[in-house]
Enzyme design. Structure first.
Site, mmCIF file in Angstrom:
data_model
loop_
_atom_site.group_PDB
_atom_site.id
_atom_site.type_symbol
_atom_site.label_atom_id
_atom_site.label_comp_id
_atom_site.label_asym_id
_atom_site.label_seq_id
_atom_site.Cartn_x
_atom_site.Cartn_y
_atom_site.Cartn_z
ATOM 1 N N ALA A 1 -24.113 -3.792 -8.763
ATOM 2 C CA ALA A 1 -24.881 -2.870 -7.928
ATOM 3 C C ALA A 1 -25.767 -2.017 -8.831
ATOM 4 O O ALA A 1 -25.371 -1.656 -9.946
ATOM 5 C CB ALA A 1 -23.946 -1.987 -7.111
ATOM 6 N N PHE B 1 -25.618 1.547 -12.962
ATOM 7 C CA PHE B 1 -25.181 0.239 -12.485
ATOM 8 C C PHE B 1 -23.663 0.180 -12.429
ATOM 9 O O PHE B 1 -22.956 0.975 -13.051
ATOM 10 C CB PHE B 1 -25.693 -0.882 -13.405
ATOM 11 C CG PHE B 1 -25.065 -0.874 -14.779
ATOM 12 C CD1 PHE B 1 -23.875 -1.542 -15.033
ATOM 13 C CD2 PHE B 1 -25.654 -0.177 -15.827
ATOM 14 C CE1 PHE B 1 -23.274 -1.531 -16.291
ATOM 15 C CE2 PHE B 1 -25.072 -0.156 -17.091
ATOM 16 C CZ PHE B 1 -23.887 -0.832 -17.324
ATOM 17 N N ALA B 2 -23.162 -0.793 -11.676
ATOM 18 C CA ALA B 2 -21.723 -1.075 -11.596
ATOM 19 C C ALA B 2 -21.558 -2.580 -11.612
ATOM 20 O O ALA B 2 -21.944 -3.267 -10.655
ATOM 21 C CB ALA B 2 -21.123 -0.476 -10.336
ATOM 22 N N ASP C 1 -27.305 2.475 -0.580
ATOM 23 C CA ASP C 1 -26.386 2.695 0.533
ATOM 24 C C ASP C 1 -24.991 3.000 -0.016
ATOM 25 O O ASP C 1 -24.855 3.739 -0.983
ATOM 26 C CB ASP C 1 -26.389 1.477 1.454
ATOM 27 C CG ASP C 1 -25.982 1.800 2.877
ATOM 28 O OD1 ASP C 1 -24.812 2.169 3.075
ATOM 29 O OD2 ASP C 1 -26.812 1.676 3.793
ATOM 30 N N VAL C 2 -23.957 2.403 0.570
ATOM 31 C CA VAL C 2 -22.583 2.674 0.158
ATOM 32 C C VAL C 2 -22.130 1.610 -0.834
ATOM 33 O O VAL C 2 -22.490 0.434 -0.713
ATOM 34 C CB VAL C 2 -21.627 2.709 1.375
ATOM 35 C CG1 VAL C 2 -21.624 1.387 2.131
ATOM 36 C CG2 VAL C 2 -20.211 3.072 0.948
ATOM 37 N N ARG D 1 -28.076 9.410 -5.726
ATOM 38 C CA ARG D 1 -28.668 8.153 -6.188
ATOM 39 C C ARG D 1 -29.316 7.427 -5.020
ATOM 40 O O ARG D 1 -29.096 7.753 -3.847
ATOM 41 C CB ARG D 1 -27.593 7.248 -6.812
ATOM 42 C CG ARG D 1 -26.523 6.814 -5.842
ATOM 43 C CD ARG D 1 -25.721 5.629 -6.329
ATOM 44 N NE ARG D 1 -24.601 5.338 -5.448
ATOM 45 C CZ ARG D 1 -24.695 4.664 -4.314
ATOM 46 N NH1 ARG D 1 -25.870 4.235 -3.899
ATOM 47 N NH2 ARG D 1 -23.622 4.434 -3.574
ATOM 48 N N TYR E 1 -18.704 0.647 -3.844
ATOM 49 C CA TYR E 1 -17.327 0.896 -4.277
ATOM 50 C C TYR E 1 -17.269 0.905 -5.796
ATOM 51 O O TYR E 1 -17.917 0.091 -6.462
ATOM 52 C CB TYR E 1 -16.400 -0.197 -3.738
ATOM 53 C CG TYR E 1 -15.033 -0.245 -4.400
ATOM 54 C CD1 TYR E 1 -14.033 0.659 -4.051
ATOM 55 C CD2 TYR E 1 -14.757 -1.186 -5.394
ATOM 56 C CE1 TYR E 1 -12.792 0.628 -4.662
ATOM 57 C CE2 TYR E 1 -13.517 -1.228 -6.002
ATOM 58 C CZ TYR E 1 -12.536 -0.314 -5.642
ATOM 59 O OH TYR E 1 -11.310 -0.353 -6.263
ATOM 60 N N CYS F 1 -23.486 -1.939 0.172
ATOM 61 C CA CYS F 1 -24.934 -1.705 0.162
ATOM 62 C C CYS F 1 -25.570 -1.997 1.521
ATOM 63 O O CYS F 1 -26.771 -2.242 1.620
ATOM 64 C CB CYS F 1 -25.623 -2.513 -0.936
ATOM 65 S SG CYS F 1 -25.027 -2.071 -2.584
#
Length: 365
Positions: free
Chosen positions: A149, A163-164, A79-80, A76, A82, A180
């Site tokens: 996110a 999405f989250a 960045d990073v 995806r 959770y 992110c």
């Protein structure tokens, strides 16, 4: 009008979620289904997007292991981030029509679904051009806090990831990362903003409705997954612990598994676990509920066969002689590393690990 079928899956292991996206994507590509929205929750996990910097994972490997948090590289964008319980994760599997084949428009449309959902809770959300995701507050007022996110992947206009949205999320886990890659702002959740827990089913319903509206689709509910159970049968103690693995007959997949099976009409998961244990091994024993329920796709068929499984454990003495049922052609008592290596689904491995943690010490065959 084309359809949007929504599947509400509950908890899904991250690896199994990747497989679900792959299988539903192939199903959509072949025209065997319309557009799909998978709504689920993941156990605690960190995921790295294509633009991720490893230094944005603040916690070291030992800390992640202590917290039982996985780490995955993904395809995806972003960045990073959770994922964890209390966070609504959505995976839209859309084959975008010609008039919507614009990556920026697609991202804006996903963001719009978040804005509309949050507005129903009296929250005015924004996008901040230099920072991805959906925000409350603003950069200029220095109270910006991320509530959702966005990280998507498109291949020949077939979408995946998504999405989250933080609903009742354990926000302290975000301290393990620089979310992110943004150090200048924090994160928040519906629960924190509203001062109370929010029913996940309620949020799912709102999100699904807004996806259908924004993408001009007819909303439909997907069938619930088939209910199944698994039983980890243990023998021995400590380093001598062995796990029973059963090999499915070739016409049933030919892979190794622990005891598994479906619920019969009117049967509780515990009753089904005890019955399947007897039918597949010949053992009559009490079973321990491991308080673990997860959804996944069995095999690689398309459309995918979805199941939701409750995990149990049992124990037997060393002299027990296994009596195989019709579904299997071989069995082995193996050590724990071998069991975890052979089992094909992350949820089955998690069941074994939880059985070992619990020890099933009070269960006797």
């Amino acid at each position: 009008m084309n359809t949007l079928t929504v599947y509400r899956l509950g908890q899904v292991e991250y690896e199994d979620g990747l497989q679900l996206m792959k299988l539903f994507g192939e199903t959509r590509r072949q025209g065997l289904c319309g557009d799909v929205l998978l709504l689920l929750e993941h156990p605690p996990v960190l995921t790295l997007g294509r633009a991720a910097k490893r230094e944005n994972v603040v916690a070291d490997d030992a800390r992640l292991a202590e917290e039982h948090i996985g780490l995955f590289q993904t395809d995806r964008g972003g960045d990073v981030t959770y994922h964890g319980p209390g966070q609504l994760v959505g995976y839209p599997i859309f084959l975008l029509p010609e008039h919507r084949q614009d990556v920026r428009r697609y991202v804006r449309d996903v963001e719009q679904c978040m804005h509309r959902t949050l507005a129903e809770y009296g929250l005015s959300s924004v996008t901040i051009p230099k920072w991805p995701g959906v925000w409350l507050g603003g950069e200029a007022t220095r109270d910006a806090r991320k509530i959702a996110a966005i990280g998507v992947h498109l291949a020949r206009w077939l979408t995946s990831h998504g999405f989250a949205l933080n609903v009742n999320t354990h926000l302290e886990h975000f301290q393990l990362i620089v979310p992110c890659g943004i150090r200048e702002a924090g994160v928040t959740s519906l629960q924190r903003e509203l001062g109370h827990r929010v029913p996940m089913a309620e949020v799912e319903q709102k999100v699904a409705r807004h996806f259908a509206d924004v993408f001009e689709l007819q909303l439909a509910e997907g069938p619930p997954p088939t209910r199944t159970v698994s039983v980890t049968l243990l023998q021995g103690e400590g380093a001598d612990t062995r796990v029973l693995l059963l090999r499915r007959r070739p016409q049933r997949g030919g892979f190794w598994q622990i005891v598994t099976g479906g619920l019969e009409p009117g049967e509780s998961p515990r009753e089904a676990a005890a019955r399947e244990l007897f039918e597949e091994t010949g053992l009559r024993a009490d079973v321990v509920d491991l308080d673990y329920r997860h959804a996944f796709a069995v095999g690689t068929t398309v459309p995918p066969r979805l199941v939701e499984e409750n995990a149990f454990a049992a124990r037997c003495e060393g002299g027990f002689e296994v009596r195989l049922g019709d579904e299997h052609d071989a069995f082995e008592w193996v050590d724990v590393p071998t069991a975890l290596e052979r089992l094909p689904f992350r949820g089955l491995r998690e069941g074994v690990e939880r059985a070992l943690q619990r020890g099933a010490r009070d269960v006797r065959g």
